[in-house]
Design an enzyme around this catalytic site. Structure first.
Site, PDB file in Angstrom:
ATOM      1  N   CYS A 180      44.631  35.951  19.162  1.00 46.41           N
ATOM      2  CA  CYS A 180      44.364  36.382  17.786  1.00 46.41           C
ATOM      3  C   CYS A 180      42.862  36.404  17.552  1.00 46.41           C
ATOM      4  O   CYS A 180      42.356  35.748  16.652  1.00 46.41           O
ATOM      5  CB  CYS A 180      45.029  35.444  16.786  1.00 46.41           C
ATOM      6  SG  CYS A 180      46.680  35.958  16.327  1.00 46.41           S
ATOM      7  N   GLN A 181      42.134  37.155  18.355  1.00 48.22           N
ATOM      8  CA  GLN A 181      40.684  37.161  18.264  1.00 48.22           C
ATOM      9  C   GLN A 181      40.126  37.604  16.915  1.00 48.22           C
ATOM     10  O   GLN A 181      39.045  37.161  16.530  1.00 48.22           O
ATOM     11  CB  GLN A 181      40.102  38.053  19.372  1.00 48.22           C
ATOM     12  CG  GLN A 181      40.304  37.494  20.762  1.00 48.22           C
ATOM     13  CD  GLN A 181      39.715  36.110  20.924  1.00 48.22           C
ATOM     14  OE1 GLN A 181      38.635  35.830  20.440  1.00 48.22           O
ATOM     15  NE2 GLN A 181      40.435  35.234  21.595  1.00 48.22           N
TER      16      GLN A 181
END
Length: 366
Positions: A83-84
């Site tokens: 989930c950058q």
């Protein structure tokens, strides 16, 4: 307790094995680790009992997971989908809120959703996922909760320093069970300090490598940054420096937003969150508490809970700060994985003799 069904697990988005190693340390049989990054095969194969499969989780078939879990008395699906977009190092909180709707179309969201798809298709007995705390406020997380219909579900943000990880890191942890009620307790383990974990490693200078451990190496520093770290105090900021050492961004008013860059850690406190850039002195509070250098790759790994001898690359492969920084910084902390594993093992053991469904599972699969 006489009946203790064995938990068999698959670790999706396994990375270098932080979650896998932690789950195994708790007594869980991790059969398979899946990641799209081929650099993860060596550490998984070398340090854990799991088989590694290089695959795009977004495109793989559920049959692969079913085969891996076949015969397990209790089946666990675990993982940490990337989930950058949530990274606080990537953007401000204001930008994060403003761009929520746009992010729904990104591949990162698709991977969280894909994890939910596997839950629905596989129907494992247990599910666990860890991720960044802001995920809990997003529509994709609500969709995941709907995919867990029929499960007992609990989730909370865990302060990693409360579980014995020497790091100020917060992670969203979800657990779900078909066997019976499950919950995540409030943890209050004694804090571990930076000194406790890395205090006995050999001393290094900037740019130096330990002859007994090539991952215990520190990045080089320019003369200016060497002067800066010498002027830094543990827990302090660049505001402690004389004016001539400050960067232009520090002089501007906006520089006040980033007081922790070019900082030193404190011996008797937890470390800051270990990131993919933790080997660089200017990238956060990653200066060694005492020595005039940034923390080494080995120190970063140990602050993530990895044992001192954890093998990340083959002995004949050159050491790359960028590559290993990415692998270590993106890893699930081993201590967190072990905490989750112990919670699940205790849950199954507690219900093993008392829950008809658990006993039926054990007989059918065991």
């Amino acid at each position: 307790m006489t009946n203790r069904p064995k938990i068999a697990a698959v670790d999706l988005f396994c990375g270098v094995g932080g979650l896998t190693y932690g789950l195994e340390s708790a007594g869980i049989d991790v059969r398979l680790g899946v990641d799209i990054d081929p650099e993860c095969e060596y550490p998984i194969s070398e340090n854990t009992g799991a088989r590694f499969e290089k695959a795009d989780v977004g495109a793989m078939k559920v049959e692969v997971l079913e085969d891996a879990l076949r015969g397990g008395a209790v089946r666990l699906l675990a993982g940490c989908a990337p989930c950058q977009p949530f990274s606080t190092y990537a953007q401000s909180a204001k930008e994060a809120v403003a761009n929520d709707e746009d992010r729904e179309a990104r591949d990162d969201w698709k991977l969280v959703g894909r994890f939910g798809d596997f839950v629905k298709a596989l129907q494992p007995d247990l599910v666990t996922m860890e991720n960044v705390p802001p995920l809990a406020r997003q529509p994709v997380f609500r969709k995941l909760l709907s995919d867990l219909e029929g499960y007992s579900v609990d989730y909370r943000v865990v302060e990693c320093r409360t579980i014995g990880l020497p790091q100020r890191r917060k992670r969203l942890v979800l657990v779900a069970s078909k066997l019976g009620p499950i919950s995540i307790p409030e943890f209050e383990f004694p804090e571990k300090s930076v000194r406790k974990v890395i205090g006995d490693l050999p001393k290094l200078e900037a740019g130096q490598v330990d002859v007994t451990d090539r991952l215990h190496r520190a990045s080089s520093l320019s003369k200016l940054n060497l002067d800066r770290i010498r002027a830094s105090i543990p827990g302090g900021t660049w505001r402690d420096w004389p004016e001539e050492l400050r960067a232009a961004c520090h002089v501007r008013e906006s520089g006040g937003t980033y007081p922790s860059v070019y900082g030193r850690m404190e011996w008797d406190e937890p470390a800051p969150t270990i990131t993919t850039q933790c080997f660089g002195y200017g990238n956060g509070r990653f200066g060694h508490p005492e020595q005039d250098r940034a923390i080494s790759l080995r120190e970063a790994a140990m602050l993530q809970g990895f044992p001192r001898d954890y093998a990340f690359i083959p002995s004949d492969e050159p050491v790359s700060f960028a590559k290993l920084g990415r692998l270590i910084g993106n890893a699930v902390p081993v201590t967190l994985g072990e905490m989750i594993g112990k919670l699940l093992v205790e849950h199954v053991q507690r219900l093993g003799d008392a829950t008809p469904q658990a006993n039926e599972l054990a007989r059918a699969r065991g």
